[in-house]
Design an enzyme around this catalytic site. Structure first.
Site, PDB file in Angstrom:
ATOM      1  CG  ASP A 172       4.155 -31.113  15.750  1.00  0.00           C
ATOM      2  OD1 ASP A 172       4.657 -31.397  14.625  1.00  0.00           O
ATOM      3  OD2 ASP A 172       4.379 -29.932  16.190  1.00  0.00           O
ATOM      4  CG  HIS A 173      -0.260 -30.540  14.367  1.00  0.00           C
ATOM      5  ND1 HIS A 173       0.182 -30.055  15.808  1.00  0.00           N
ATOM      6  CD2 HIS A 173      -0.180 -29.254  13.544  1.00  0.00           C
ATOM      7  CE1 HIS A 173       0.531 -28.923  15.726  1.00  0.00           C
ATOM      8  NE2 HIS A 173       0.246 -28.345  14.617  1.00  0.00           N
TER       9      HIS A 173
ATOM     10  CB  CYS B 183       7.997 -30.273  14.963  1.00  0.00           C
ATOM     11  SG  CYS B 183       9.349 -28.860  15.399  1.00  0.00           S
ATOM     12  N   GLY B 184       6.811 -29.271  12.603  1.00  0.00           N
ATOM     13  CA  GLY B 184       6.663 -28.215  11.247  1.00  0.00           C
ATOM     14  C   GLY B 184       8.135 -27.758  11.113  1.00  0.00           C
ATOM     15  CB  THR B 185      10.549 -25.278  11.968  1.00  0.00           C
ATOM     16  OG1 THR B 185      10.549 -25.221  13.406  1.00  0.00           O
ATOM     17  CG2 THR B 185       9.354 -24.321  11.543  1.00  0.00           C
ATOM     18  N   GLY B 186      11.546 -28.358  12.932  1.00  0.00           N
ATOM     19  CA  GLY B 186      12.197 -29.034  13.702  1.00  0.00           C
ATOM     20  C   GLY B 186      12.810 -28.433  14.960  1.00  0.00           C
ATOM     21  CB  ILE B 187      12.989 -24.789  15.529  1.00  0.00           C
ATOM     22  CG1 ILE B 187      13.709 -24.507  14.194  1.00  0.00           C
ATOM     23  CG2 ILE B 187      13.426 -24.095  16.567  1.00  0.00           C
ATOM     24  CD1 ILE B 187      13.429 -23.213  13.725  1.00  0.00           C
ATOM     25  N   GLY B 188      11.285 -26.354  17.337  1.00  0.00           N
ATOM     26  CA  GLY B 188      10.617 -26.851  18.664  1.00  0.00           C
ATOM     27  C   GLY B 188      10.782 -27.967  19.358  1.00  0.00           C
TER      28      GLY B 188
ATOM     29  CG  HIS C  49      32.448 -33.906  14.224  1.00  0.00           C
ATOM     30  ND1 HIS C  49      32.926 -32.528  13.444  1.00  0.00           N
ATOM     31  CD2 HIS C  49      33.003 -34.712  13.479  1.00  0.00           C
ATOM     32  CE1 HIS C  49      33.544 -32.836  12.455  1.00  0.00           C
ATOM     33  NE2 HIS C  49      33.760 -34.173  12.351  1.00  0.00           N
TER      34      HIS C  49
ATOM     35  NE  ARG D  28      39.232 -33.968  15.907  1.00  0.00           N
ATOM     36  CZ  ARG D  28      38.679 -33.348  14.736  1.00  0.00           C
ATOM     37  NH1 ARG D  28      38.755 -32.103  14.847  1.00  0.00           N
ATOM     38  NH2 ARG D  28      38.661 -34.010  13.825  1.00  0.00           N
ATOM     39  CG  HIS D  29      34.847 -35.432  17.540  1.00  0.00           C
ATOM     40  ND1 HIS D  29      34.780 -33.984  17.371  1.00  0.00           N
ATOM     41  CD2 HIS D  29      35.505 -35.902  16.573  1.00  0.00           C
ATOM     42  CE1 HIS D  29      35.355 -33.738  16.166  1.00  0.00           C
ATOM     43  NE2 HIS D  29      35.583 -34.950  15.597  1.00  0.00           N
TER      44      HIS D  29
END
Length: 142
Positions: A7-8, A64-69, A97, A132-133
């Site tokens: 995004d921007h 994005c700005g934080t990477g979270i959204g 993993h 396991r992974h």
């Protein structure tokens, strides 16, 4: 092939990463955005993740700005394992993993020098193939 989008808030960092991918002779396709005008990150998350799930790209990079959204949006798509990484240890671990197929970054959180190292770590680290992974990834996919 790497699908990349932002995004921007991630536009400037995306430009740096694309320059680096080109220097490494790694093919990529830019799904936008194409300038710093305000836009909605879910649109670009959807474009990149569908490119990965449909097999046209091996992995994706979203910013994005934080990477979270953008990571939340990406993980809504079945078959996507998107990881928000702020350091190389996380990028290596999520590939080994989780067999993560989309890297998410915060353009306002991580500087371009570190971001490029994270991208390289993510792209160059193989999945461990440990049972396991594999079992845990199957549980995520259910």
């Amino acid at each position: 092939m790497i699908a990349i989008g932002s995004d921007h808030g991630g536009y400037a960092l995306k430009q740096e990463i694309m320059k680096h991918l080109k220097e490494r002779n790694i093919e990529y396709k830019d799904f936008g955005c194409y300038d710093e005008s305000s836009c909605d990150y879910p649109v670009y998350a959807r474009l990149v993740t569908h490119e990965v799930t449909e097999g046209r790209s091996d992995k994706g990079i979203l910013i994005c700005g934080t990477g979270i959204g953008i990571s939340i949006s990406a993980n809504k798509v079945p078959g996507i394992r998107a990881a928000l990484c702020t350091d190389c240890f996380c990028a290596e671990a999520t590939r080994q993993h989780n067999d993560a197929n989309v890297l998410c970054l915060g353009g306002r959180v991580v500087g371009s020098g570190l971001a490029i190292k994270i991208v390289d770590t993510f792209l160059d680290t193989p999945f461990s193939e440990d049972e396991r992974h594999k079992r845990r990834i199957q549980q995520i996919e259910q």
